[in-house]
Design an enzyme around this catalytic site. Structure first.
Site, PDB file in Angstrom:
ATOM      1  N   GLU A 103       4.172  79.474  66.521  1.00  0.00           N
ATOM      2  CA  GLU A 103       2.767  79.588  66.892  1.00  0.00           C
ATOM      3  C   GLU A 103       2.301  78.294  67.524  1.00  0.00           C
ATOM      4  O   GLU A 103       2.882  77.236  67.279  1.00  0.00           O
ATOM      5  CB  GLU A 103       1.904  79.955  65.675  1.00  0.00           C
ATOM      6  CG  GLU A 103       1.921  78.956  64.543  1.00  0.00           C
ATOM      7  CD  GLU A 103       0.954  79.353  63.435  1.00  0.00           C
ATOM      8  OE1 GLU A 103      -0.198  79.710  63.739  1.00  0.00           O
ATOM      9  OE2 GLU A 103       1.374  79.299  62.270  1.00  0.00           O
ATOM     10  N   CYS A 129      14.505  93.227  75.146  1.00  0.00           N
ATOM     11  CA  CYS A 129      14.536  93.416  76.598  1.00  0.00           C
ATOM     12  C   CYS A 129      13.593  94.505  77.082  1.00  0.00           C
ATOM     13  O   CYS A 129      13.446  94.701  78.286  1.00  0.00           O
ATOM     14  CB  CYS A 129      15.959  93.718  77.054  1.00  0.00           C
ATOM     15  SG  CYS A 129      17.100  92.350  76.764  1.00  0.00           S
TER      16      CYS A 129
END
Length: 341
Positions: A103, A129
């Site tokens: 984060e 993906c």
């Protein structure tokens, strides 16, 4: 069959799709040289990456260029090509697998650098993906609900750090043939970035209608490909078999639901390797010369792979052409999305 998600969009269009190619070419011959000690000790032949995967080269970023810098560049290009102002963007979705920290999100740096308004939602969407296509679907739903006017979806990938860690690990004196095969797919990865802007079709004449598609999950295969900062470990055969079954099931059910994708003008697939591409073409009987191939020179660029290939093909697509985007992501998940060019 159960578990298939069938979706349709009534008034959403692709306004632009762009890519940024990383500039440093790393050939598979160079990779073989870096792995020469282990290849010799394990009695493995060179050129496996070219002969088996079909990957001749892939790209790395220049020193000092970060993957999110490339995503910012791709995003700026996409906004300019779409002819919209940054202030009009209501949503930014970053779909990169690559990240430096847990984060904050990668999206916040991109949002700030592009000068997007404070009112623009921004967050990361991670689904291996398949993330970019997932991001387009989510954004399309928000556009059609009236929540936003325009959305920007981006992805930036950097394979260098993972591959250098893999070189070091495979060149250790205690590495085995099984180690090499389990990490083989890591060596096919590449770096690159892509971005797309989508908006309302009726307000953007000449744009490309996003018609909809299907999604299907095969999460019983969630341990077949597991990646982290230091490496990616893959059961190649299991991943191929599971992915093929998932794709065929989704394809068949899509046609039962009324879709007809047997004679598309272009099939833009997520790019992995020779065996994967050939297996997909055979499994659902695609017209081979309508499947553009980019993995030999880019490698597998993760979620940026499909939109990079679409951006390349956009130069030769004509109004009225039908395009099917097809992807499979580790986990496993698959999605197919039709675009009317």
């Amino acid at each position: 069959m159960t578990g298939n998600f069938n979706f349709q969009h009534e008034n959403t269009a692709l306004l632009s799709v762009t890519s940024v190619e990383a500039p440093v070419v790393m050939t598979s011959a160079e990779f073989d040289e870096r792995l020469a000690p282990s290849l010799k000790r394990l009695r493995l032949s060179k050129r496996l990456l070219e002969r088996v995967a079909g990957v001749s080269e892939r790209r790395w970023w220049s020193p000092g260029t970060n993957f999110d810098d490339a995503a910012i560049e791709a995003g700026a290009k996409a906004i300019a090509e779409a002819g919209v102002e940054p202030s009009e963007i209501g949503l930014l979705i970053n779909t990169s697998v690559t990240r430096r920290n847990l984060e904050p999100s990668v999206a916040v740096k991109i949002h700030n650098a592009l000068g997007l308004p404070s009112s623009a939602l921004n967050f990361d969407l991670a689904n291996a993906c398949l993330g970019f296509v997932n991001g387009m679907t989510l954004a399309a739903n928000m556009i059609e609900s009236g929540q936003i006017k325009y959305a920007l979806i981006v992805a930036g990938e950097d394979a260098q750090g993972t591959q250098e860690a893999t070189f070091a690990r495979l060149n250790r004196p205690d590495s085995t043939r099984d180690d090499y095969l389990r990490e083989f797919a890591t060596l096919t990865l590449g770096s690159g970035a892509a971005a797309a802007v989508i908006g309302r079709a009726d307000e953007n004449p000449g744009s490309h209608r996003i018609m909809g598609g299907v999604s299907r999950a095969g999460t019983e295969h969630h341990e077949l490909c597991v990646g982290g900062v230091d490496g990616m470990y893959t059961d190649t055969k299991g991943l191929l078999d599971g992915g093929l079954e998932l794709v065929v099931n989704a394809w068949d059910e899509a046609h039962e639901k009324g879709w007809d994708w047997r004679s598309m003008d272009r099939y833009v697939t997520h790019q992995v390797s020779n065996s994967y591409t050939n297996a997909i073409i055979k499994a659902v009987d695609l017209v081979r010369d309508r499947v553009p191939i980019t993995f030999p020179r880019w490698g597998n660029v993760g979620p940026a792979s499909l939109p990079m290939t679409l951006a390349q093909e956009a130069r030769t697509l004509n109004p009225g052409d039908r395009v099917l985007c097809m992807g499979v992501g580790s986990g496993l998940n698959t999605m197919m999305m039709e675009i009317a060019w």
